[in-house]
Design a protein around this motif. Sequence first.
Motif, PDB file in Angstrom:
ATOM      1  N   ALA A 206      79.077 143.076 103.234  1.00 45.27           N
ATOM      2  CA  ALA A 206      79.402 142.025 102.254  1.00 45.27           C
ATOM      3  C   ALA A 206      78.528 142.170 101.013  1.00 45.27           C
ATOM      4  N   VAL A 207      79.157 142.063  99.844  1.00 41.46           N
ATOM      5  CA  VAL A 207      78.413 142.200  98.589  1.00 41.46           C
ATOM      6  C   VAL A 207      78.421 140.881  97.801  1.00 41.46           C
ATOM      7  N   ALA A 208      79.606 140.353  97.550  1.00 42.33           N
ATOM      8  CA  ALA A 208      79.666 139.194  96.648  1.00 42.33           C
ATOM      9  C   ALA A 208      80.571 138.068  97.135  1.00 42.33           C
ATOM     10  N   SER A 209      81.442 138.341  98.089  1.00 41.46           N
ATOM     11  CA  SER A 209      82.414 137.324  98.467  1.00 41.46           C
ATOM     12  C   SER A 209      81.785 136.262  99.368  1.00 41.46           C
ATOM     13  N   THR A 210      81.594 135.064  98.824  1.00 43.52           N
ATOM     14  CA  THR A 210      81.028 133.987  99.653  1.00 43.52           C
ATOM     15  C   THR A 210      82.050 133.566 100.704  1.00 43.52           C
ATOM     16  N   TYR A 211      83.335 133.763 100.407  1.00 45.38           N
ATOM     17  CA  TYR A 211      84.389 133.425 101.380  1.00 45.38           C
ATOM     18  C   TYR A 211      84.225 134.268 102.649  1.00 45.38           C
ATOM     19  N   GLN A 212      84.176 135.587 102.460  1.00 41.40           N
ATOM     20  CA  GLN A 212      84.019 136.479 103.625  1.00 41.40           C
ATOM     21  C   GLN A 212      82.679 136.276 104.310  1.00 41.40           C
ATOM     22  N   ALA A 213      81.621 136.286 103.498  1.00 38.52           N
ATOM     23  CA  ALA A 213      80.272 136.278 104.070  1.00 38.52           C
ATOM     24  C   ALA A 213      80.010 135.004 104.860  1.00 38.52           C
ATOM     25  N   SER A 214      80.452 133.853 104.332  1.00 37.88           N
ATOM     26  CA  SER A 214      80.128 132.606 105.026  1.00 37.88           C
ATOM     27  C   SER A 214      80.884 132.501 106.341  1.00 37.88           C
ATOM     28  N   ARG A 215      82.082 133.065 106.390  1.00 38.82           N
ATOM     29  CA  ARG A 215      82.833 133.016 107.644  1.00 38.82           C
ATOM     30  C   ARG A 215      82.219 133.930 108.704  1.00 38.82           C
ATOM     31  N   VAL A 216      81.806 135.111 108.289  1.00 37.32           N
ATOM     32  CA  VAL A 216      81.133 136.002 109.258  1.00 37.32           C
ATOM     33  C   VAL A 216      79.822 135.357 109.718  1.00 37.32           C
ATOM     34  N   GLN A 217      79.083 134.768 108.778  1.00 37.27           N
ATOM     35  CA  GLN A 217      77.822 134.099 109.134  1.00 37.27           C
ATOM     36  C   GLN A 217      78.053 133.026 110.188  1.00 37.27           C
TER      37      GLN A 217
ATOM     38  N   GLY B 235      78.445 128.145 103.526  1.00 33.47           N
ATOM     39  CA  GLY B 235      79.497 128.398 102.552  1.00 33.47           C
ATOM     40  C   GLY B 235      79.355 127.515 101.327  1.00 33.47           C
ATOM     41  N   LYS B 236      80.425 127.536 100.514  1.00 33.58           N
ATOM     42  CA  LYS B 236      80.384 126.770  99.266  1.00 33.58           C
ATOM     43  C   LYS B 236      80.644 125.298  99.533  1.00 33.58           C
ATOM     44  N   LEU B 237      79.898 124.430  98.882  1.00 33.90           N
ATOM     45  CA  LEU B 237      80.219 123.007  98.958  1.00 33.90           C
ATOM     46  C   LEU B 237      79.802 122.312  97.663  1.00 33.90           C
ATOM     47  N   SER B 238      80.360 121.106  97.476  1.00 33.05           N
ATOM     48  CA  SER B 238      80.048 120.332  96.270  1.00 33.05           C
ATOM     49  C   SER B 238      78.949 119.339  96.587  1.00 33.05           C
TER      50      SER B 238
END
Lengths: 244, 185
Positions: A114-125, B104-107
Motif C-alpha cells: 500500500a502506498v497512498a490509498s487510505t481505502y485499501q490500507a484501512s481495510r487491510v489494517q 480509516g477516514k472519518l469526520s
Amino acid sequence: MVLPLTMFLHPPTTPLSVKLGLLFSGGKDSTLAGILAGLEHDLVCLMAMVSGNPDSYMFHTPAMDIIGAQAEALGLPLIEQGTIGEKENELIDLSQLMKRAKEEYGIEGVVTGAVASTYQASRVQRVAFENDLFAFNPLWQMDQLELLQMVIDEEIEVIISGVAAYPLDETWLGRTIDAKAISDLEGLQKQWQINPAGEGGEIETLVLTSPIHTGRLELKRFKKFMDTENSGRILIDEVEVVPR
Amino acid sequence: MILVLDLCSTEGNLHRREFVKPVTDILAREDVEFEVKRYEEVGEIEADGIIICGVALMDNGFVDDVSKFDWLDEVDVPVLGICAGMQVMLQRDGWERIKSLEVGKLSLTEVPKDPVVGLPPDTEVYCLHSWGMQEKVGEWDVLGRSVDAVQMVKHKDKPRWGVLFHPEVLNKDIIDRFGKFCRLK
C-alpha cells in the motif's frame, strides 16, 4: 541536518524476526514491500486475492492468471483466495485468506505494498487487526518518483502490463521500467497529472524477477489487448520460469 | 532542528518506514532539518521542536515505558504528539487509555481554530488506533473530537499539541505548520 534515505534501509538495532505473509499481486509495489520486509523478517508465504471483478475496489486484477508462475520464481508457497469481488464480500474473503495463512504457515503479520490509498490500507489494517496480525506497509506515503527509483535501485525487473489513462497507449504495454521510463512518466505527471507510479490505477505492472527471486519469468507468448486507445493490458498465453 | 521520535516497539525499519518516514518526508520537502531517534535513546535535547510519532495498531510496547519520557518535564520547546505520541503525553497527566477502535477516514465533530493544528470545518482525518484517552480535567484542553474519541488536545501552558489521528497521511499541513512554528520560536 537532513538525514539520507539510507537511514531507513539500515536498522540501528537487531530486529526480532517474525513470520510474515506478503499480500501479493505480482506488481512492483508488493514485490518491493516484500524485499524490504525480507531484510528484517521471515517471509514465509505469498497471499493472493483472485478477484472475479475486473474493477475490484481492493485488489489489483490484471495479470493475476500468472501469479502461480511468479510464486514459483520467488520460491515461496502461494495461498490463493477467490472472491467475487463485491465491496464488502472482499473483506470476508481477505479475512479467510489471513486465517488460512495463519493456520498453514503460522504467520504473525502481513506485508502490503500500500502506498497512498487510505481505502485499501484501512481495510487491510482492520482485517489484520481482527485476525490478531501485525500489518506492515513499508511503502506507505512514499513519493511516487522515489518509489520508482527504488524499484530500479533494488534491481527489480518489471514491465508495464496494463494502462488506463490518457495519454498512455499501446506503446507503453510491455515497456520495462527503467530510468528513461521514469523520466517519461515524470513528464506525463507534469503535463497531465498522471500518478507516475500508477497510484490512481493509471498503470499496472508485472515483475519478471528481482534479487529475492530464484527464477525469472519469460513471457513466451503474449498479446496486447486494448479496450480503448488509452486502456488495455497484456494477455499472457504462455509463460516459463527459467533460472535467474 | 526537529527531533522526531520513533515509538515503534517492533525494532528495525519496517514500521519506521510507515510511521516515521512519512513525517520526516514532509519536513524534508519543506527544508526543515530533523533528526530521528528511538524514544529510549533521547539523551540531551538540543532541538527546536519535537514530534513524537505513532505506532502500529497491535503495538502497545510504549505504554509500559511512560517513565522514559520524564525529559518532557524539563523541555520548553514545542512538542507535537501523534496518536501514541499524544497518548504518552496525556498518560503523564493521569489520563487513562480506553479501548477505541477507529480505522480509516472519518469526520471530526469538533474542529479547532489554532495556528498549528487548526482545521477547516468538515475536514476528514485518517485514524489508525485501537485505544483512545478518557477525558480528564488537568493540564490539557480538548480542541477536537470525533463521535467516539478525543482527537486533538493542547496543553494549557506549554506549546504542546496532541492529535490522535495521523496528519502525516491526511492534513499534512499540520506537520508543515508545526515545523514553521518551531522555526519562528
